[in-house]
Each structure stands twice: as C-alpha cells, then as structure tokens.
Design a protein around this motif. Sequence first.
Motif, PDB file in Angstrom:
ATOM      1  N   UNK A   1      42.935  35.458  27.849  1.00 29.34           N
ATOM      2  CA  UNK A   1      44.123  35.252  27.029  1.00 29.34           C
ATOM      3  C   UNK A   1      43.945  36.064  25.759  1.00 29.34           C
ATOM      4  N   UNK A   2      44.941  36.852  25.406  1.00 28.10           N
ATOM      5  CA  UNK A   2      44.921  37.628  24.171  1.00 28.10           C
ATOM      6  C   UNK A   2      46.056  37.133  23.280  1.00 28.10           C
TER       7      UNK A   2
ATOM      8  N   UNK B   1      39.737  31.813  29.536  1.00 32.25           N
ATOM      9  CA  UNK B   1      40.289  30.476  29.785  1.00 32.25           C
ATOM     10  C   UNK B   1      40.052  30.162  31.255  1.00 32.25           C
ATOM     11  N   UNK B   2      38.981  29.432  31.520  1.00 30.94           N
ATOM     12  CA  UNK B   2      38.553  29.165  32.895  1.00 30.94           C
ATOM     13  C   UNK B   2      39.523  28.308  33.696  1.00 30.94           C
ATOM     14  N   UNK B   3      40.350  27.532  33.038  1.00 23.09           N
ATOM     15  CA  UNK B   3      41.192  26.587  33.765  1.00 23.09           C
ATOM     16  C   UNK B   3      42.580  27.119  34.105  1.00 23.09           C
ATOM     17  N   UNK B   4      42.862  28.371  33.793  1.00 23.54           N
ATOM     18  CA  UNK B   4      44.141  28.961  34.202  1.00 23.54           C
ATOM     19  C   UNK B   4      44.053  29.314  35.678  1.00 23.54           C
ATOM     20  N   UNK B   5      45.009  28.838  36.464  1.00 20.11           N
ATOM     21  CA  UNK B   5      44.858  29.068  37.894  1.00 20.11           C
ATOM     22  C   UNK B   5      46.064  29.675  38.589  1.00 20.11           C
TER      23      UNK B   5
ATOM     24  N   UNK C   1      45.915  37.389  31.444  1.00 18.80           N
ATOM     25  CA  UNK C   1      45.504  38.152  32.616  1.00 18.80           C
ATOM     26  C   UNK C   1      44.853  37.161  33.588  1.00 18.80           C
ATOM     27  N   UNK C   2      45.590  36.748  34.608  1.00 19.78           N
ATOM     28  CA  UNK C   2      45.084  35.758  35.564  1.00 19.78           C
ATOM     29  C   UNK C   2      43.884  36.265  36.353  1.00 19.78           C
TER      30      UNK C   2
ATOM     31  N   UNK D   1      52.450  29.478  37.413  1.00 16.11           N
ATOM     32  CA  UNK D   1      53.152  28.351  36.781  1.00 16.11           C
ATOM     33  C   UNK D   1      52.421  27.950  35.503  1.00 16.11           C
ATOM     34  N   UNK D   2      51.082  27.855  35.600  1.00 16.41           N
ATOM     35  CA  UNK D   2      50.286  27.556  34.409  1.00 16.41           C
ATOM     36  C   UNK D   2      50.508  28.624  33.346  1.00 16.41           C
ATOM     37  N   UNK D   3      50.517  29.882  33.768  1.00 16.07           N
ATOM     38  CA  UNK D   3      50.677  31.000  32.846  1.00 16.07           C
ATOM     39  C   UNK D   3      51.970  30.874  32.050  1.00 16.07           C
ATOM     40  N   UNK D   4      53.053  30.583  32.724  1.00 16.25           N
ATOM     41  CA  UNK D   4      54.345  30.471  32.060  1.00 16.25           C
ATOM     42  C   UNK D   4      54.373  29.325  31.051  1.00 16.25           C
ATOM     43  N   UNK D   5      53.807  28.185  31.405  1.00 19.09           N
ATOM     44  CA  UNK D   5      53.774  27.032  30.502  1.00 19.09           C
ATOM     45  C   UNK D   5      52.917  27.345  29.275  1.00 19.09           C
ATOM     46  N   UNK D   6      51.743  27.912  29.493  1.00 18.35           N
ATOM     47  CA  UNK D   6      50.841  28.235  28.391  1.00 18.35           C
ATOM     48  C   UNK D   6      51.485  29.245  27.449  1.00 18.35           C
TER      49      UNK D   6
END
Length: 71
Positions: A42-43, A8-12, A36-37, A15-20
């Motif tokens: 994403x698994x 997932x190229x757009x995870x940055x 895994x940032x 905060x994004x991780x928690x929402x997703x």
Amino acid sequence: MKQMSLRVDTLSCEADESIVLDELLAHDGVLAAEIDLQRETLALAYEERKTTKSALLDHLRFFGLAPVLPA
C-alpha cells in the motif's frame, strides 16, 4: 506532503482493495492511495498538517489490516 509505503499482509481480494481505498481516501489528510495486490503493498500520500503516520496505521488496524512498515 509525505509519502508512506508499507506491506499489508491481510489484503486478499479486489473487494478488500476497494473498501480500503475508499476508507483511506475518506481519512482527512490523505491525498492518494494505491494498492498492489500482487505485492501486498500500500502506498499513501498525505498532508502531515492534517494527519500522522501513526493515525493512518491506527486507521488501517481499525479495519482489520496488519500494516508492516519496511525495515
């Protein structure tokens, strides 16, 4: 149970991780999700009786993510 791993190229950020993660775990049929940032991966584990790979990819795209399945 099926498993899926994708980039997932757009995870940055965290905060994004928690929402997703919250959104994915709220999706009917998703059993587990891990991000895994560092590797931008994403698994997912999901019940194929309740959802499909296509539905999960659409769900990610709805939130502005660009999932890329491994070749």
